[in-house]
Design a protein around this motif. Structure first.
Motif, PDB file in Angstrom:
ATOM      1  N   GLN A  38       0.826  -1.203   0.000  1.00 33.60           N
ATOM      2  CA  GLN A  38       0.000   0.000   0.000  1.00 33.60           C
ATOM      3  C   GLN A  38       0.864   1.260   0.000  1.00 33.60           C
ATOM      4  O   GLN A  38       0.548   2.244  -0.670  1.00 33.60           O
ATOM      5  CB  GLN A  38      -0.929  -0.002   1.211  1.00 33.60           C
ATOM      6  N   GLY A  39       1.951   1.225   0.771  1.00 32.32           N
ATOM      7  CA  GLY A  39       2.866   2.358   0.785  1.00 32.32           C
ATOM      8  C   GLY A  39       3.462   2.612  -0.585  1.00 32.32           C
ATOM      9  O   GLY A  39       3.567   3.760  -1.040  1.00 32.32           O
ATOM     10  N   ARG A  40       3.820   1.525  -1.274  1.00 29.55           N
ATOM     11  CA  ARG A  40       4.387   1.634  -2.619  1.00 29.55           C
ATOM     12  C   ARG A  40       3.369   2.276  -3.577  1.00 29.55           C
ATOM     13  O   ARG A  40       3.716   3.147  -4.388  1.00 29.55           O
ATOM     14  CB  ARG A  40       4.781   0.238  -3.103  1.00 29.55           C
ATOM     15  N   SER A  41       2.113   1.868  -3.458  1.00 30.02           N
ATOM     16  CA  SER A  41       1.058   2.410  -4.322  1.00 30.02           C
ATOM     17  C   SER A  41       0.815   3.889  -4.036  1.00 30.02           C
ATOM     18  O   SER A  41       0.653   4.704  -4.956  1.00 30.02           O
ATOM     19  CB  SER A  41      -0.245   1.629  -4.131  1.00 30.02           C
ATOM     20  N   GLU A  42       0.781   4.252  -2.755  1.00 36.75           N
ATOM     21  CA  GLU A  42       0.556   5.652  -2.380  1.00 36.75           C
ATOM     22  C   GLU A  42       1.696   6.547  -2.849  1.00 36.75           C
ATOM     23  O   GLU A  42       1.478   7.676  -3.306  1.00 36.75           O
ATOM     24  CB  GLU A  42       0.387   5.773  -0.867  1.00 36.75           C
ATOM     25  N   LEU A  43       2.922   6.063  -2.740  1.00 32.96           N
ATOM     26  CA  LEU A  43       4.080   6.843  -3.191  1.00 32.96           C
ATOM     27  C   LEU A  43       4.035   7.068  -4.695  1.00 32.96           C
ATOM     28  O   LEU A  43       4.396   8.145  -5.186  1.00 32.96           O
ATOM     29  CB  LEU A  43       5.374   6.125  -2.808  1.00 32.96           C
ATOM     30  N   ALA A  44       3.586   6.053  -5.424  1.00 32.79           N
ATOM     31  CA  ALA A  44       3.516   6.167  -6.880  1.00 32.79           C
ATOM     32  C   ALA A  44       2.376   7.084  -7.310  1.00 32.79           C
ATOM     33  O   ALA A  44       2.500   7.842  -8.274  1.00 32.79           O
ATOM     34  CB  ALA A  44       3.333   4.785  -7.502  1.00 32.79           C
ATOM     35  N   ALA A  45       1.269   7.028  -6.570  1.00 34.01           N
ATOM     36  CA  ALA A  45       0.090   7.816  -6.935  1.00 34.01           C
ATOM     37  C   ALA A  45       0.305   9.298  -6.706  1.00 34.01           C
ATOM     38  O   ALA A  45      -0.052  10.133  -7.550  1.00 34.01           O
ATOM     39  CB  ALA A  45      -1.127   7.323  -6.154  1.00 34.01           C
ATOM     40  N   GLU A  46       0.868   9.650  -5.577  1.00 33.79           N
ATOM     41  CA  GLU A  46       1.090  11.060  -5.245  1.00 33.79           C
ATOM     42  C   GLU A  46       2.246  11.172  -4.252  1.00 33.79           C
ATOM     43  O   GLU A  46       2.063  10.948  -3.057  1.00 33.79           O
ATOM     44  CB  GLU A  46      -0.160  11.684  -4.640  1.00 33.79           C
ATOM     45  N   PRO A  47       3.440  11.503  -4.724  1.00 35.03           N
ATOM     46  CA  PRO A  47       4.598  11.601  -3.823  1.00 35.03           C
ATOM     47  C   PRO A  47       4.328  12.606  -2.701  1.00 35.03           C
ATOM     48  O   PRO A  47       3.903  13.727  -2.970  1.00 35.03           O
ATOM     49  CB  PRO A  47       5.721  12.085  -4.749  1.00 35.03           C
ATOM     50  N   PRO A  48       4.569  12.214  -1.451  1.00 30.31           N
ATOM     51  CA  PRO A  48       4.342  13.124  -0.326  1.00 30.31           C
ATOM     52  C   PRO A  48       5.525  14.064  -0.123  1.00 30.31           C
ATOM     53  O   PRO A  48       6.576  13.903  -0.755  1.00 30.31           O
ATOM     54  CB  PRO A  48       4.211  12.163   0.861  1.00 30.31           C
ATOM     55  N   ASP A  49       5.343  15.036   0.753  1.00 30.00           N
ATOM     56  CA  ASP A  49       6.444  15.922   1.128  1.00 30.00           C
ATOM     57  C   ASP A  49       7.307  15.294   2.214  1.00 30.00           C
ATOM     58  O   ASP A  49       8.453  15.695   2.417  1.00 30.00           O
ATOM     59  CB  ASP A  49       5.898  17.264   1.622  1.00 30.00           C
ATOM     60  N   LEU A  50       6.741  14.310   2.923  1.00 27.47           N
ATOM     61  CA  LEU A  50       7.474  13.611   3.980  1.00 27.47           C
ATOM     62  C   LEU A  50       6.817  12.258   4.214  1.00 27.47           C
ATOM     63  O   LEU A  50       5.593  12.129   4.146  1.00 27.47           O
ATOM     64  CB  LEU A  50       7.494  14.423   5.274  1.00 27.47           C
ATOM     65  N   LEU A  51       7.635  11.261   4.492  1.00 27.90           N
ATOM     66  CA  LEU A  51       7.156   9.904   4.767  1.00 27.90           C
ATOM     67  C   LEU A  51       7.487   9.517   6.198  1.00 27.90           C
ATOM     68  O   LEU A  51       8.640   9.620   6.624  1.00 27.90           O
ATOM     69  CB  LEU A  51       7.819   8.913   3.800  1.00 27.90           C
ATOM     70  N   LEU A  52       6.470   9.074   6.949  1.00 32.36           N
ATOM     71  CA  LEU A  52       6.664   8.479   8.265  1.00 32.36           C
ATOM     72  C   LEU A  52       6.543   6.978   8.082  1.00 32.36           C
ATOM     73  O   LEU A  52       5.478   6.478   7.716  1.00 32.36           O
ATOM     74  CB  LEU A  52       5.612   8.984   9.258  1.00 32.36           C
ATOM     75  N   LEU A  53       7.626   6.254   8.326  1.00 26.90           N
ATOM     76  CA  LEU A  53       7.708   4.851   7.927  1.00 26.90           C
ATOM     77  C   LEU A  53       8.001   3.914   9.092  1.00 26.90           C
ATOM     78  O   LEU A  53       9.041   4.026   9.744  1.00 26.90           O
ATOM     79  CB  LEU A  53       8.804   4.699   6.863  1.00 26.90           C
ATOM     80  N   ASP A  54       7.079   2.983   9.316  1.00 24.51           N
ATOM     81  CA  ASP A  54       7.312   1.915  10.281  1.00 24.51           C
ATOM     82  C   ASP A  54       8.190   0.859   9.611  1.00 24.51           C
ATOM     83  O   ASP A  54       8.078   0.625   8.398  1.00 24.51           O
ATOM     84  CB  ASP A  54       5.974   1.315  10.715  1.00 24.51           C
ATOM     85  N   LEU A  55       9.047   0.209  10.366  1.00 24.61           N
ATOM     86  CA  LEU A  55       9.936  -0.804   9.788  1.00 24.61           C
ATOM     87  C   LEU A  55       9.317  -2.193   9.753  1.00 24.61           C
ATOM     88  O   LEU A  55       9.608  -2.994   8.873  1.00 24.61           O
ATOM     89  CB  LEU A  55      11.258  -0.851  10.567  1.00 24.61           C
ATOM     90  N   MET A  56       8.460  -2.487  10.723  1.00 23.00           N
ATOM     91  CA  MET A  56       7.868  -3.823  10.812  1.00 23.00           C
ATOM     92  C   MET A  56       6.442  -3.776  10.274  1.00 23.00           C
ATOM     93  O   MET A  56       5.521  -3.317  10.951  1.00 23.00           O
ATOM     94  CB  MET A  56       7.894  -4.320  12.256  1.00 23.00           C
ATOM     95  N   LEU A  57       6.265  -4.265   9.044  1.00 26.11           N
ATOM     96  CA  LEU A  57       4.970  -4.232   8.382  1.00 26.11           C
ATOM     97  C   LEU A  57       4.511  -5.648   8.053  1.00 26.11           C
ATOM     98  O   LEU A  57       5.341  -6.555   7.918  1.00 26.11           O
ATOM     99  CB  LEU A  57       5.061  -3.382   7.107  1.00 26.11           C
ATOM    100  N   PRO A  58       3.209  -5.871   7.927  1.00 25.79           N
ATOM    101  CA  PRO A  58       2.694  -7.237   7.794  1.00 25.79           C
ATOM    102  C   PRO A  58       3.148  -7.985   6.548  1.00 25.79           C
ATOM    103  O   PRO A  58       3.221  -9.216   6.563  1.00 25.79           O
ATOM    104  CB  PRO A  58       1.166  -7.040   7.804  1.00 25.79           C
ATOM    105  N   ASP A  59       3.461  -7.257   5.475  1.00 31.31           N
ATOM    106  CA  ASP A  59       3.838  -7.946   4.234  1.00 31.31           C
ATOM    107  C   ASP A  59       5.305  -7.748   3.873  1.00 31.31           C
ATOM    108  O   ASP A  59       5.721  -8.042   2.757  1.00 31.31           O
ATOM    109  CB  ASP A  59       2.953  -7.468   3.085  1.00 31.31           C
ATOM    110  N   GLY A  60       6.102  -7.248   4.820  1.00 31.70           N
ATOM    111  CA  GLY A  60       7.520  -7.085   4.515  1.00 31.70           C
ATOM    112  C   GLY A  60       8.206  -6.097   5.435  1.00 31.70           C
ATOM    113  O   GLY A  60       7.654  -5.685   6.457  1.00 31.70           O
ATOM    114  N   ASP A  61       9.398  -5.718   5.051  1.00 28.43           N
ATOM    115  CA  ASP A  61      10.239  -4.830   5.844  1.00 28.43           C
ATOM    116  C   ASP A  61      10.161  -3.416   5.288  1.00 28.43           C
ATOM    117  O   ASP A  61      10.363  -3.200   4.085  1.00 28.43           O
ATOM    118  CB  ASP A  61      11.691  -5.338   5.787  1.00 28.43           C
ATOM    119  N   GLY A  62       9.879  -2.436   6.150  1.00 31.01           N
ATOM    120  CA  GLY A  62       9.810  -1.055   5.715  1.00 31.01           C
ATOM    121  C   GLY A  62      11.108  -0.573   5.099  1.00 31.01           C
ATOM    122  O   GLY A  62      11.102   0.359   4.283  1.00 31.01           O
ATOM    123  N   ARG A  63      12.216  -1.199   5.456  1.00 32.68           N
ATOM    124  CA  ARG A  63      13.496  -0.788   4.885  1.00 32.68           C
ATOM    125  C   ARG A  63      13.559  -1.069   3.393  1.00 32.68           C
ATOM    126  O   ARG A  63      14.264  -0.379   2.654  1.00 32.68           O
ATOM    127  CB  ARG A  63      14.638  -1.480   5.631  1.00 32.68           C
TER     128      ARG A  63
END
Length: 233
Positions: A38-63
């Motif tokens: 979902q983060g990947r889709s949101e970044l592609a749809a409309e790049p934000p001015d800042l990203l707050l990113l958790d590292l431990m996500l249900p479908d992979g690593d935020g890194r």
């Protein structure tokens, strides 16, 4: 004035919901994602001015998401980490995160960090001058660095740190001055962030990880940039 857009990638509703409410009250325009995909889709749809990113996500690593982002954009990123784990911190900073905040965090601290990161991101380079010392070439106009003609990929803070040290080549730059210039004069995070960035920058400047090429430590005082042929270690 267009509101500053912030994307939160965090799967825990107990954290994401109050965080979104807090940022909304501060007049930020907030979007949420709860997974890497979902983060990947949101970044592609409309790049934000800042990203707050958790590292431990249900479908992979935020890194992984951070790594992908840094391959194409310099969007400011603040990592949200569940514990003050040095490994998480080092890896996140090496991949290009601008800051990290340990959960649970104080609202006032997070807002201060966000505003500081956004302010630094908007600051224009001081000049378009070029520094070249012992094969290391730093161009403020293009914000690029090379060594012996080979490009070196640096994060925003690594570039600013190297620029300040090269500006004062041969002289010790106090730790406090580096923090004030590269981070913020009101920085209240851990100063180990500086040590992590110096360590990573040293590795990028040298072919030999065991060789403290170019960057030398004045214990408890600061750091200095010295040409290798100066014989100063």
């Amino acid at each position: 004035m267009t509101p500053t857009r912030i994307l939160i990638v965090e799967d825990e509703d107990s954290i994401a919901e109050p965080l979104a409410d807090l940022l909304g009250r501060e007049q930020f325009l907030v979007r949420r994602a709860s997974s890497v995909e979902q983060g990947r889709s949101e970044l592609a749809a409309e790049p934000p001015d800042l990203l707050l990113l958790d590292l431990m996500l249900p479908d992979g690593d935020g890194r992984d998401l951070l790594r992908e982002l840094r391959a194409t954009a310099s969007t400011p990123v603040i990592v949200l980490t569940a514990r003050d784990d040095p490994t998480d911190t080092v890896v996140g900073l090496e991949l290009g995160a601008d800051d990290y905040v340990v959960k649970p965090f104080r609202s006032t601290e997070l807002i201060a960090r966000i505003r500081a990161v956004l302010r630094r991101a908007k600051e224009a380079p001081r000049s378009a001058d070029v520094l070249e010392i012992a094969g290391v070439r730093l161009d403020r106009g293009t914000r690029s660095v090379s060594r012996d003609g080979e490009p070196i990929e640096l994060t925003r803070k690594e570039f600013d740190l190297l620029a300040m040290l090269m500006d004062h080549a041969g002289r010790i730059v106090p730790r406090g001055d580096l923090i004030d210039e590269v981070w913020d004069e009101h920085w209240f995070g851990s100063t180990k962030t500086l040590d992590v960035h110096v360590s990573t920058l040293r590795k990028k400047l040298s072919d030999d990880p065991a060789d403290p090429r170019f960057l030398f430590t004045a214990r408890s005082v600061g750091f200095r940039f010295v040409a290798p042929d100066a014989g100063d270690k």
